[in-house]
Design an enzyme around this catalytic site. Structure first.
Site, PDB file in Angstrom:
ATOM      1  N   GLU A  72      40.202  38.104  40.398  1.00 58.82           N
ATOM      2  CA  GLU A  72      39.455  38.036  41.651  1.00 58.82           C
ATOM      3  C   GLU A  72      39.829  36.800  42.459  1.00 58.82           C
ATOM      4  OE1 GLU A  72      38.371  36.421  39.076  1.00 58.82           O
ATOM      5  OE2 GLU A  72      36.219  36.031  39.087  1.00 58.82           O
ATOM      6  N   ASP A 101      41.966  29.872  41.631  1.00 58.52           N
ATOM      7  CA  ASP A 101      41.343  28.591  41.964  1.00 58.52           C
ATOM      8  C   ASP A 101      42.324  27.470  41.610  1.00 58.52           C
ATOM      9  OD1 ASP A 101      39.611  26.519  42.453  1.00 58.52           O
ATOM     10  OD2 ASP A 101      38.341  26.869  40.723  1.00 58.52           O
ATOM     11  N   TRP A 122      32.895  27.605  46.770  1.00 59.89           N
ATOM     12  CA  TRP A 122      32.521  28.571  45.732  1.00 59.89           C
ATOM     13  C   TRP A 122      32.295  29.951  46.343  1.00 59.89           C
ATOM     14  CZ3 TRP A 122      33.326  28.353  40.804  1.00 59.89           C
ATOM     15  CH2 TRP A 122      32.787  29.352  39.991  1.00 59.89           C
TER      16      TRP A 122
HETATM   17  P1  5GP Z   1      41.397  29.150  37.707  1.00 57.49           P
HETATM   18  O1  5GP Z   1      40.883  27.760  37.961  1.00 57.49           O
HETATM   19  O2  5GP Z   1      41.989  29.280  36.364  1.00 57.49           O
HETATM   20  O3  5GP Z   1      42.312  29.615  38.822  1.00 57.49           O
HETATM   21  O4  5GP Z   1      40.131  30.099  37.726  1.00 57.49           O
HETATM   22  C1  5GP Z   1      39.385  30.303  36.564  1.00 57.49           C
HETATM   23  C2  5GP Z   1      38.290  31.294  36.739  1.00 57.49           C
HETATM   24  O5  5GP Z   1      37.192  30.591  37.291  1.00 57.49           O
HETATM   25  C3  5GP Z   1      38.526  32.468  37.674  1.00 57.49           C
HETATM   26  O6  5GP Z   1      39.169  33.556  37.067  1.00 57.49           O
HETATM   27  C4  5GP Z   1      37.096  32.805  38.047  1.00 57.49           C
HETATM   28  O7  5GP Z   1      36.514  33.648  37.072  1.00 57.49           O
HETATM   29  C5  5GP Z   1      36.411  31.460  38.029  1.00 57.49           C
HETATM   30  N1  5GP Z   1      36.283  30.948  39.401  1.00 57.49           N
HETATM   31  C6  5GP Z   1      37.012  29.974  40.000  1.00 57.49           C
HETATM   32  N2  5GP Z   1      36.583  29.777  41.260  1.00 57.49           N
HETATM   33  C7  5GP Z   1      35.580  30.654  41.457  1.00 57.49           C
HETATM   34  C8  5GP Z   1      34.720  30.959  42.588  1.00 57.49           C
HETATM   35  O8  5GP Z   1      34.805  30.379  43.666  1.00 57.49           O
HETATM   36  N3  5GP Z   1      33.795  31.941  42.390  1.00 57.49           N
HETATM   37  C9  5GP Z   1      33.661  32.610  41.219  1.00 57.49           C
HETATM   38  N4  5GP Z   1      32.738  33.542  41.149  1.00 57.49           N
HETATM   39  N5  5GP Z   1      34.455  32.360  40.150  1.00 57.49           N
HETATM   40  C10 5GP Z   1      35.387  31.406  40.271  1.00 57.49           C
END
Ligand code: 5GP
Length: 236
Positions: free
Chosen positions: A130, A133, A210
């Site tokens: 989705e 980040d 977020w």
């Molecule tokens: P990464 O930092 O590895 O790219 O993201 C890790 C996980 O953190 C994502 O797959 C997601 O599940 C969660 N995440 C990161 N940012 C957000 C956000 O803004 N909203 C939501 N709901 N989940 C997030």
């Protein structure tokens, strides 16, 4: 009251974002995925909607495999190199640092209809999540899936004596996310061709705020209302 800095995403927005990006990135004409790998739980609903807009090969729906990854951000203590190790007090001896660890909670599972030893070889595989980040989760997924492909290659060459590397059917990865946060990433994708060759599909670029997805809402009416207000404000 402090201003709500979260961005509320509605189901209709998710559906429309998926539809628009399949067209914008010409995913059916150029990448043509054979298989989707959805990272749970955020990638599940986008992958299912993607399937609605991806062209079927020989009247068969594009299969979706599910994988589960958990990201842990631990406070890890590392020895402080500035200490001379003569202190008997161990708390003087260390410095706290954020460490990141990803663990697999669920991995690929091909049922009896894929009775082949190499279900990934020669496939165009779309990895779906989705949100991108810090990129840690996606980087880890690509790294581990690449290892699986390498293992299948090894077996293929073992089972086909006389074949060389160039005879092994090529596997290509692409990435689809609803949102890519515009920020410095902690990790890079271990397969640079994904970005270089235009196989990184982000439906939307967003500021580093977020995002609240509809499947996380405990009150979907209230969630959708907030999302609609934000969309109207954006138009003003
Ligand atoms: P990464 O930092 O590895 O790219 O993201 C890790 C996980 O953190 C994502 O797959 C997601 O599940 C969660 N995440 C990161 N940012 C957000 C956000 O803004 N909203 C939501 N709901 N989940 C997030």
């Amino acid at each position: 009251m402090a201003k709500d800095t979260k961005i509320y995403i509605s189901y209709n927005q998710v559906h429309q974002l998926v539809k628009d990006s399949v067209e914008r990135y010409r995913i059916n004409d150029d990448f043509k995925p054979d298989l989707m790998i959805a990272i749970g739980g955020g990638g599940f609903i986008p992958a299912r909607i993607l399937r609605t807009f991806l062209k079927r090969a020989i009247n068969k729906n594009i299969p979706i495999q599910a994988i589960g990854l958990s990201l842990y951000e631990d406070l890890v203590s590392y020895p402080n190199p500035l200490n001379d190790n003569t202190s008997s007090d161990s708390t003087d001896d260390s410095t706290a640092t954020i460490g990141t660890q990803v663990i697999k909670t669920q991995w690929l599972h091909f049922g009896p209809s894929h009775a082949t030893t190499s279900p990934l070889l020669g496939k165009n595989i779309l990895i779906v999540d989705e949100v991108d980040d810090t990129r840690t989760t996606l980087a880890y997924a690509v790294q581990e899936l690449t290892k699986d492909v390498e293992e299948e290659k090894r077996k293929f060459l073992q089972e086909n004596p006389g074949y060389t590397d160039i005879d092994v059917p090529e596997t290509k990865f692409a990435v689809f996310v609803l949102h890519n946060k515009k920020k410095e990433k902690r990790m890079e994708l271990p397969d640079p061709s994904i970005i270089k060759e235009g196989r990184y599909f982000a439906a939307r670029e967003t500021p580093d705020r977020w995002l609240v997805y509809p499947w996380e809402a405990s009150d979907i009416e209230e969630h959708t209302r907030k999302s609609l207000i934000q969309q109207q404000e954006e138009l003003q």
